[in-house]
Write an enzyme that holds these catalytic residues in place. Structure first.
Site, PDB file in Angstrom:
ATOM      1  N   HIS A 138     -53.776  25.371  31.016  1.00  0.00           N
ATOM      2  CA  HIS A 138     -55.165  25.799  31.205  1.00  0.00           C
ATOM      3  C   HIS A 138     -55.232  27.293  30.858  1.00  0.00           C
ATOM      4  O   HIS A 138     -54.236  28.008  31.027  1.00  0.00           O
ATOM      5  CB  HIS A 138     -55.499  25.582  32.686  1.00  0.00           C
ATOM      6  CG  HIS A 138     -56.924  25.797  33.073  1.00  0.00           C
ATOM      7  ND1 HIS A 138     -57.454  27.044  33.270  1.00  0.00           N
ATOM      8  CD2 HIS A 138     -57.921  24.926  33.332  1.00  0.00           C
ATOM      9  CE1 HIS A 138     -58.729  26.924  33.647  1.00  0.00           C
ATOM     10  NE2 HIS A 138     -59.033  25.645  33.678  1.00  0.00           N
TER      11      HIS A 138
ATOM     12  N   GLN B 142     -53.840  20.849  39.530  1.00  0.00           N
ATOM     13  CA  GLN B 142     -54.150  19.425  39.378  1.00  0.00           C
ATOM     14  C   GLN B 142     -53.181  18.522  40.118  1.00  0.00           C
ATOM     15  O   GLN B 142     -53.361  17.308  40.123  1.00  0.00           O
ATOM     16  CB  GLN B 142     -54.180  19.044  37.879  1.00  0.00           C
ATOM     17  CG  GLN B 142     -55.269  19.711  37.096  1.00  0.00           C
ATOM     18  CD  GLN B 142     -56.665  19.402  37.638  1.00  0.00           C
ATOM     19  OE1 GLN B 142     -56.877  18.439  38.366  1.00  0.00           O
ATOM     20  NE2 GLN B 142     -57.630  20.235  37.286  1.00  0.00           N
TER      21      GLN B 142
ATOM     22  N   CYS C 250     -61.049  24.117  29.037  1.00  0.00           N
ATOM     23  CA  CYS C 250     -60.295  25.376  29.208  1.00  0.00           C
ATOM     24  C   CYS C 250     -58.859  25.226  28.727  1.00  0.00           C
ATOM     25  O   CYS C 250     -57.921  25.752  29.349  1.00  0.00           O
ATOM     26  CB  CYS C 250     -60.301  25.857  30.656  1.00  0.00           C
ATOM     27  SG  CYS C 250     -61.925  26.225  31.267  1.00  0.00           S
TER      28      CYS C 250
ATOM     29  N   LYS D 196     -60.543  21.767  44.547  1.00  0.00           N
ATOM     30  CA  LYS D 196     -60.098  20.526  43.879  1.00  0.00           C
ATOM     31  C   LYS D 196     -59.431  19.584  44.877  1.00  0.00           C
ATOM     32  O   LYS D 196     -59.019  18.489  44.538  1.00  0.00           O
ATOM     33  CB  LYS D 196     -59.113  20.862  42.755  1.00  0.00           C
ATOM     34  CG  LYS D 196     -59.753  21.664  41.608  1.00  0.00           C
ATOM     35  CD  LYS D 196     -58.749  21.876  40.508  1.00  0.00           C
ATOM     36  CE  LYS D 196     -59.151  22.966  39.535  1.00  0.00           C
ATOM     37  NZ  LYS D 196     -60.226  22.597  38.623  1.00  0.00           N
TER      38      LYS D 196
ATOM     39  N   ASP E  16     -48.253  25.987  38.173  1.00  0.00           N
ATOM     40  CA  ASP E  16     -49.692  25.875  38.365  1.00  0.00           C
ATOM     41  C   ASP E  16     -49.962  24.483  38.929  1.00  0.00           C
ATOM     42  O   ASP E  16     -49.933  23.484  38.210  1.00  0.00           O
ATOM     43  CB  ASP E  16     -50.393  26.087  37.017  1.00  0.00           C
ATOM     44  CG  ASP E  16     -51.881  25.797  37.082  1.00  0.00           C
ATOM     45  OD1 ASP E  16     -52.357  25.332  38.137  1.00  0.00           O
ATOM     46  OD2 ASP E  16     -52.571  26.015  36.062  1.00  0.00           O
TER      47      ASP E  16
HETATM   48  N1  PLP Z   1     -55.031  25.365  36.170  1.00  0.00           N
HETATM   49  C1  PLP Z   1     -55.371  24.099  35.944  1.00  0.00           C
HETATM   50  C2  PLP Z   1     -54.325  23.121  35.483  1.00  0.00           C
HETATM   51  C3  PLP Z   1     -56.692  23.682  36.144  1.00  0.00           C
HETATM   52  O1  PLP Z   1     -57.036  22.423  35.889  1.00  0.00           O
HETATM   53  C4  PLP Z   1     -57.640  24.630  36.579  1.00  0.00           C
HETATM   54  C5  PLP Z   1     -59.052  24.255  36.753  1.00  0.00           C
HETATM   55  O2  PLP Z   1     -59.534  23.273  36.254  1.00  0.00           O
HETATM   56  C6  PLP Z   1     -57.228  25.938  36.821  1.00  0.00           C
HETATM   57  C7  PLP Z   1     -55.917  26.278  36.594  1.00  0.00           C
HETATM   58  C8  PLP Z   1     -58.177  26.991  37.299  1.00  0.00           C
HETATM   59  O3  PLP Z   1     -58.598  26.700  38.594  1.00  0.00           O
HETATM   60  P1  PLP Z   1     -59.706  27.606  39.316  1.00  0.00           P
HETATM   61  O4  PLP Z   1     -60.886  27.608  38.386  1.00  0.00           O
HETATM   62  O5  PLP Z   1     -59.991  26.878  40.586  1.00  0.00           O
HETATM   63  O6  PLP Z   1     -59.137  28.952  39.507  1.00  0.00           O
END
Ligand code: PLP
Length: 407
Positions: free
Chosen positions: A123, A203, A364, A226, A200
């Site tokens: 992401h 998900q 993203c 999430k 990270d």
């Molecule tokens: N990393 C991953 C794999 C994600 O799917 C997302 C959001 O969809 C993020 C990071 C960013 O999360 P946040 O917008 O809650 O900071």
């Protein structure tokens, strides 16, 4: 989980009764954010109507109660991910904020020519913060590729480590492909080269058991919104010995021990990284989302979503012209797809008219889209409250809109 159990769970999510386009909403955008049970909403309301007072500053009753609520959440997060100590649990604004904290603070030790290993399925939140370091230090990003099923090329990953590697950062679960990465094995490989690891978990945290000691990663990050929790809150888990060495990310109230105009000393962990007033109402309410995950049972959640994933995949595969991106055997409940050359936005908009909420676009993850040679996808993602009937409604809606778009 039985149909009755899912129906009972759905009763706690009033938003699922909403109508969109004259039909009952079918919410399949859970990867972007999941819906919130009434227990969490009630805790937010209680936080504002009964205990609102700034944390860690007052001796009065309300302030102590608000502080207790926040610190109870910290203990529960520690238990939830099996961290060694509450000192390792930092509250942030979300996954993005957590990664920026690590890149900005831990990244101070990086030198020109140092290398950071990422993967092509990251992401933007796990790409751009590492690039921002370049305004200070000329770090290089090395990127692990995927195979045709959307799994990481572990041989290539192994081969990227060298004496300049200073960090490996990768997602536990891809938000586009759904691939569940072998994070424990990947961490062991990085550690065999003396390289620290950030995972990270944005998900993974809504679906999987997370055990940071078992993974043995150095940083693990995720977002409450999430995980059926309030928005605007995230967690950074960090290995205590590393957090101790890292400089503060932001300066201000709460993170200090003593301030003069000449010199400031910082607070102990975890407060050193929590400058300013946090969203203490949301943090307090996050405990109810953790209760929801515990009471429903992550094993039950995973099994139910896996069943929906298999069923929906089978139904989608029967549609002519269907291309599904991400077919790893170890996959989370997210399906990204394209049908013929129909633009994802057109499909998403028509589905919305029929009450089906899916996400369209690059999610993203533009470098991944470039790697796949596509502009974007339609993405359907499932949570514990979704049902087979909703999958059927989604497929029926596709059956109606696809002939229109095929022209
Ligand atoms: N990393 C991953 C794999 C994600 O799917 C997302 C959001 O969809 C993020 C990071 C960013 O999360 P946040 O917008 O809650 O900071």
């Amino acid at each position: 989980m039985t149909e009755k159990e899912v129906t009972e769970i759905r009763r706690h999510f009033p938003i699922l009764e909403r109508k969109v386009g004259g039909r009952r909403l079918v919410y399949l955008d859970n990867t972007a954010t999941s819906q919130t049970p009434d227990s969490v909403v009630e805790a937010v309301v209680n936080g504002y109507t009964r205990t609102k007072a700034n944390v860690h500053r007052g001796v009065h009753t309300l302030s102590q109660e608000a502080t207790d609520l926040q610190e109870e959440t910290r203990r529960r997060v520690r238990d939830h991910i099996n961290a060694r100590s509450e000192r390792e649990i930092i509250f942030t604004r979300g996954t993005t904020d957590s990664i920026n904290l690590v890149a900005s603070s831990f990244g101070r030790r990086f030198r020109d020519g140092d290398e950071i290993i990422l993967t092509v399925m990251e992401h933007h939140a796990n790409i751009v913060p590492w690039q921002l370091i370049r305004s200070r230090t000329d770090v290089k990003l090395r990127v692990v590729d995927i195979n045709e099923r959307g799994e990481l090329d572990l041989d290539q990953y192994r081969s990227l480590f060298n004496e300049r590697t200073v960090m490996a950062a990768f997602c536990h679960v891809s938000n586009v492909l759904g691939t569940v990465n072998p994070v424990k094995e990947m961490t062991a490989i990085a550690h065999s080269h003396g390289v620290p690891v950030l995972v990270d978990g944005a998900q993974a945290s809504p679906h999987l058991h997370i055990d940071v000691q078992d993974i043995d990663c150095d940083f693990y990050v995720f977002s409450s919104h999430k995980m059926y929790g309030p928005t605007g809150i995230g967690v950074l888990y960090g290995r205590e010995s590393l957090l101790e060495e890292m400089p503060p990310y932001q300066g201000g109230g709460e993170m200090i021990s003593h301030v003069t105009f000449e010199h400031t000393t910082y607070a102990e962990l975890p407060f050193k990284f929590e400058a300013g007033t946090p969203d203490f109402v949301g943090i307090g309410a996050f405990v109810k989302a953790l209760d929801f995950l515990r009471d429903t049972g992550l094993d039950n959640i995973e099994a139910h979503e896996e069943e929906l994933l298999r069923y929906a995949t089978k139904r989608l595969e029967a549609i002519p012209g269907m291309r599904i991106f991400g077919t790893a055997p170890c996959k989370s409940a997210v399906i990204s797809f394209l049908v013929n050359d129909i633009h994802p936005y057109d499909l998403g908009m028509l589905l919305d008219k029929m009450g089906i909420a899916v996400r369209t676009g690059h999610h993203c993850a533009q470098p991944l889209m470039e790697r796949l040679g596509i502009p974007g996808t339609v993405r359907a993602s499932f949570a514990v409250y979704n049902t087979r009937e909703e999958v059927n409604a989604f497929i029926s809606a596709l059956d109606r809109v696809l002939p229109i778009l095929r022209g």
